[in-house]
Design an enzyme around this catalytic site. Sequence first.
Site, PDB file in Angstrom:
ATOM      1  N   ALA A   1       0.803  -1.229   0.000  1.00 58.19           N
ATOM      2  CA  ALA A   1       0.000   0.000   0.000  1.00 58.19           C
ATOM      3  C   ALA A   1       0.832   1.273   0.000  1.00 58.19           C
ATOM      4  O   ALA A   1       0.340   2.337  -0.377  1.00 58.19           O
ATOM      5  CB  ALA A   1      -0.925   0.002   1.215  1.00 58.19           C
TER       6      ALA A   1
ATOM      7  N   SER B   1      17.465  -6.612   3.942  1.00 56.72           N
ATOM      8  CA  SER B   1      17.977  -5.260   4.194  1.00 56.72           C
ATOM      9  C   SER B   1      19.484  -5.285   4.234  1.00 56.72           C
ATOM     10  O   SER B   1      20.086  -6.325   4.557  1.00 56.72           O
ATOM     11  CB  SER B   1      17.444  -4.742   5.536  1.00 56.72           C
TER      12      SER B   1
ATOM     13  N   GLN C   1      19.117  -1.999  16.323  1.00 54.67           N
ATOM     14  CA  GLN C   1      18.012  -2.815  15.776  1.00 54.67           C
ATOM     15  C   GLN C   1      18.410  -4.294  15.808  1.00 54.67           C
ATOM     16  O   GLN C   1      18.441  -4.945  14.764  1.00 54.67           O
ATOM     17  CB  GLN C   1      17.769  -2.450  14.319  1.00 54.67           C
TER      18      GLN C   1
ATOM     19  N   TYR D   1      15.465  -6.619  14.469  1.00 58.56           N
ATOM     20  CA  TYR D   1      15.246  -6.321  13.041  1.00 58.56           C
ATOM     21  C   TYR D   1      16.392  -6.913  12.220  1.00 58.56           C
ATOM     22  O   TYR D   1      16.179  -7.569  11.202  1.00 58.56           O
ATOM     23  CB  TYR D   1      15.170  -4.807  12.843  1.00 58.56           C
TER      24      TYR D   1
ATOM     25  N   ALA E   1      18.338  -9.383  12.974  1.00 55.94           N
ATOM     26  CA  ALA E   1      18.239 -10.851  12.967  1.00 55.94           C
ATOM     27  C   ALA E   1      17.228 -11.324  11.930  1.00 55.94           C
ATOM     28  O   ALA E   1      17.463 -12.284  11.180  1.00 55.94           O
ATOM     29  CB  ALA E   1      17.844 -11.350  14.351  1.00 55.94           C
TER      30      ALA E   1
ATOM     31  N   THR F   1      11.076   6.050   3.145  1.00 50.82           N
ATOM     32  CA  THR F   1       9.691   5.598   3.358  1.00 50.82           C
ATOM     33  C   THR F   1       9.287   5.866   4.813  1.00 50.82           C
ATOM     34  O   THR F   1      10.104   6.272   5.636  1.00 50.82           O
ATOM     35  CB  THR F   1       9.564   4.080   3.128  1.00 50.82           C
TER      36      THR F   1
HETATM   37  N1  LIG Z   1      12.801   1.894   4.441  1.00 47.12           N
HETATM   38  C1  LIG Z   1      14.024   1.349   4.522  1.00 47.12           C
HETATM   39  O1  LIG Z   1      15.027   2.030   4.836  1.00 47.12           O
HETATM   40  C2  LIG Z   1      14.222  -0.105   4.245  1.00 47.12           C
HETATM   41  C3  LIG Z   1      13.156  -0.992   4.251  1.00 47.12           C
HETATM   42  N2  LIG Z   1      13.418  -2.324   4.048  1.00 47.12           N
HETATM   43  C4  LIG Z   1      12.319  -3.292   4.059  1.00 47.12           C
HETATM   44  O2  LIG Z   1      11.424  -2.989   3.001  1.00 47.12           O
HETATM   45  C5  LIG Z   1      10.125  -3.493   3.316  1.00 47.12           C
HETATM   46  C6  LIG Z   1       9.085  -2.422   3.077  1.00 47.12           C
HETATM   47  O3  LIG Z   1       9.333  -1.396   3.993  1.00 47.12           O
HETATM   48  P1  LIG Z   1       9.059   0.154   3.656  1.00 47.12           P
HETATM   49  O4  LIG Z   1       8.370   0.284   2.353  1.00 47.12           O
HETATM   50  O5  LIG Z   1      10.300   0.893   3.908  1.00 47.12           O
HETATM   51  O6  LIG Z   1       8.065   0.477   4.866  1.00 47.12           O
HETATM   52  P2  LIG Z   1       6.653   1.184   4.938  1.00 47.12           P
HETATM   53  O7  LIG Z   1       6.374   1.244   6.395  1.00 47.12           O
HETATM   54  O8  LIG Z   1       6.638   2.418   4.129  1.00 47.12           O
HETATM   55  O9  LIG Z   1       5.674   0.129   4.224  1.00 47.12           O
HETATM   56  C7  LIG Z   1       5.475  -1.124   4.805  1.00 47.12           C
HETATM   57  C8  LIG Z   1       4.062  -1.572   4.474  1.00 47.12           C
HETATM   58  O10 LIG Z   1       3.881  -2.857   5.059  1.00 47.12           O
HETATM   59  C9  LIG Z   1       2.617  -2.880   5.693  1.00 47.12           C
HETATM   60  N3  LIG Z   1       2.604  -3.838   6.799  1.00 47.12           N
HETATM   61  C10 LIG Z   1       3.263  -3.760   7.972  1.00 47.12           C
HETATM   62  N4  LIG Z   1       2.944  -4.800   8.753  1.00 47.12           N
HETATM   63  C11 LIG Z   1       2.064  -5.562   8.046  1.00 47.12           C
HETATM   64  C12 LIG Z   1       1.354  -6.755   8.320  1.00 47.12           C
HETATM   65  N5  LIG Z   1       1.467  -7.375   9.494  1.00 47.12           N
HETATM   66  N6  LIG Z   1       0.536  -7.243   7.356  1.00 47.12           N
HETATM   67  C13 LIG Z   1       0.405  -6.612   6.161  1.00 47.12           C
HETATM   68  N7  LIG Z   1       1.041  -5.462   5.843  1.00 47.12           N
HETATM   69  C14 LIG Z   1       1.856  -4.956   6.787  1.00 47.12           C
HETATM   70  C15 LIG Z   1       2.391  -1.466   6.188  1.00 47.12           C
HETATM   71  O11 LIG Z   1       1.011  -1.212   6.396  1.00 47.12           O
HETATM   72  C16 LIG Z   1       2.984  -0.646   5.052  1.00 47.12           C
HETATM   73  O12 LIG Z   1       2.022  -0.328   4.091  1.00 47.12           O
HETATM   74  C17 LIG Z   1      10.222  -3.972   4.776  1.00 47.12           C
HETATM   75  O13 LIG Z   1      10.415  -5.378   4.800  1.00 47.12           O
HETATM   76  C18 LIG Z   1      11.483  -3.284   5.291  1.00 47.12           C
HETATM   77  O14 LIG Z   1      12.109  -4.004   6.345  1.00 47.12           O
HETATM   78  C19 LIG Z   1      14.683  -2.820   3.808  1.00 47.12           C
HETATM   79  C20 LIG Z   1      15.744  -1.956   3.791  1.00 47.12           C
HETATM   80  C21 LIG Z   1      15.584  -0.544   3.979  1.00 47.12           C
HETATM   81  C1  LIG Z   2      15.087   2.611  11.165  1.00 51.61           C
HETATM   82  C2  LIG Z   2      15.600   2.095   9.915  1.00 51.61           C
HETATM   83  C3  LIG Z   2      15.140   0.715   9.773  1.00 51.61           C
HETATM   84  C4  LIG Z   2      15.384  -0.072   8.740  1.00 51.61           C
HETATM   85  C5  LIG Z   2      16.083   0.458   7.517  1.00 51.61           C
HETATM   86  C6  LIG Z   2      17.013  -0.555   6.936  1.00 51.61           C
HETATM   87  O1  LIG Z   2      16.433  -1.823   6.805  1.00 51.61           O
HETATM   88  C7  LIG Z   2      18.266  -0.679   7.749  1.00 51.61           C
HETATM   89  C8  LIG Z   2      19.469  -0.512   7.194  1.00 51.61           C
HETATM   90  C9  LIG Z   2      20.667  -0.733   8.004  1.00 51.61           C
HETATM   91  C10 LIG Z   2      21.924  -0.533   7.531  1.00 51.61           C
HETATM   92  C11 LIG Z   2      22.221   0.077   6.241  1.00 51.61           C
HETATM   93  C12 LIG Z   2      23.527   0.042   5.778  1.00 51.61           C
HETATM   94  C13 LIG Z   2      23.910   0.661   4.525  1.00 51.61           C
HETATM   95  C14 LIG Z   2      25.170   0.422   4.037  1.00 51.61           C
HETATM   96  C15 LIG Z   2      25.597   1.008   2.771  1.00 51.61           C
HETATM   97  O2  LIG Z   2      24.914   1.814   2.200  1.00 51.61           O
HETATM   98  C16 LIG Z   2      26.931   0.596   2.151  1.00 51.61           C
HETATM   99  O3  LIG Z   2      27.200   1.469   1.101  1.00 51.61           O
HETATM  100  C17 LIG Z   2      28.171   0.644   3.017  1.00 51.61           C
HETATM  101  C18 LIG Z   2      28.195  -0.273   4.114  1.00 51.61           C
HETATM  102  C19 LIG Z   2      28.598  -1.562   4.145  1.00 51.61           C
HETATM  103  C20 LIG Z   2      28.803  -2.397   2.934  1.00 51.61           C
HETATM  104  C21 LIG Z   2      28.960  -3.843   3.393  1.00 51.61           C
HETATM  105  C22 LIG Z   2      28.710  -4.783   2.252  1.00 51.61           C
HETATM  106  O4  LIG Z   2      28.358  -4.292   1.153  1.00 51.61           O
HETATM  107  O5  LIG Z   2      28.841  -5.991   2.483  1.00 51.61           O
END
Ligand SMILES: NC(=O)C1=CN([C@@H]2O[C@H](COP(=O)(O)OP(=O)(O)OC[C@H]3O[C@@H](n4cnc5c(N)ncnc54)[C@H](O)[C@@H]3O)[C@@H](O)[C@H]2O)C=CC1
Ligand SMILES: CC/C=C\C[C@H](O)/C=C/C=C\C=C\C=C\C(=O)[C@@H](O)C/C=C\CCC(=O)O
Length: 266
Positions: free
Chosen positions: A19, A143, A153, A156, A158, A193
């Site tokens: 969504a 992630s 985290q 998260y 894990a 996001t």
């Molecule tokens: N935003 C970031 O920095 C990063 C996000 N991710 C991953 O990307 C995925 C999407 O996250 P985002 O788009 O960033 O977050 P978001 O919070 O913008 O969107 C997540 C969506 O999942 C839905 N959701 C949450 N729990 C749910 C449930 N129990 N059942 C059905 N829907 C549910 C929410 O309602 C929301 O619409 C997640 O798995 C997150 O861990 C991975 C790396 C980075």
């Molecule tokens: C509150 C935020 C919650 C979740 C967001 C997301 O899922 C979490 C991300 C956590 C760490 C992000 C690290 C980003 C690393 C980089 O952008 C790389 O350019 C540099 C770092 C390490 C590289 C190691 C590798 O590539 O193996």
Amino acid sequence: MTFEEMALRGKVALVTGGAQGIGKAVAEALLQKEAKVAVVDLNQSVGEECKKDLDQGFGEGSSIFIECDVTDGEKLKDAFKSTVNHFGRLDIAVNNAGINNEKYWEKTIDVNLTSVVKGTYLALEHMSKEHGKEGGVIVNVSSMAAFLHSPHQPVYTATKYGVIGFTRAIADAAAMGNYGVRINVVCPAFVDTTLLQSIELEDNMGKYHKFKDEIKQRMDKFGVLDPSIIAEGIQTLITDESLNGAVMKITCSKGIHFHTYEPLSA
Ligand SMILES: NC(=O)C1=CN([C@@H]2O[C@H](COP(=O)(O)OP(=O)(O)OC[C@H]3O[C@@H](n4cnc5c(N)ncnc54)[C@H](O)[C@@H]3O)[C@@H](O)[C@H]2O)C=CC1
Ligand SMILES: CC/C=C\C[C@H](O)/C=C/C=C\C=C\C=C\C(=O)[C@@H](O)C/C=C\CCC(=O)O
């Protein structure tokens, strides 16, 4: 017509957490290539808004919204069934729904890992040749936290490690079992996001809330991606038939690239 447009035209995809954020960007990218999409999400109001947007952008018949909590096994099963009943088939599943909550960390495991496993197995029931189906593609969302663990985290982190391990293993099982299904994982760095806003909330971060400035420093250091590049990466994982068990990383520094593992030593 590009290869990707041919590969996706008429295909049916189910996207959990579709969504908003990354999931909505994935839905839009797939619809752009004339696929059909079932947006599965917990949030009814945001989901209905999303559906209106998708109808406006791609026509009313191209998508459906299914309100569903992915941690409710029966509801998730019904969401897959409703998708197949509505569109007649399932070709793609993106297990994207995820949360960041260290206070109620059991919920984080339930959404980010357990539901990804459930969603993968349900997708296989509807796509795998072991179930008499025609094959398909599954993408699970991990992630970069699985490569640069976050002390703020731990749970998260894990769950995201777990998504990679499960995906690589089930992808090998799919190949060995000739399921006809490819299964890949994407590991985004920080993405712009709603999820990122959770670092400000004690209700999400619990005892780690005091580290929020450190997370912000990391975001400043590593940058924050637009959801559209994650959708681009996921589209590649879907359409590139050479990819199974692939671990895609997406960062500001290196863009879309793949993690490689040392071959298993004898
Ligand atoms: N935003 C970031 O920095 C990063 C996000 N991710 C991953 O990307 C995925 C999407 O996250 P985002 O788009 O960033 O977050 P978001 O919070 O913008 O969107 C997540 C969506 O999942 C839905 N959701 C949450 N729990 C749910 C449930 N129990 N059942 C059905 N829907 C549910 C929410 O309602 C929301 O619409 C997640 O798995 C997150 O861990 C991975 C790396 C980075
Ligand atoms: C509150 C935020 C919650 C979740 C967001 C997301 O899922 C979490 C991300 C956590 C760490 C992000 C690290 C980003 C690393 C980089 O952008 C790389 O350019 C540099 C770092 C390490 C590289 C190691 C590798 O590539 O193996």
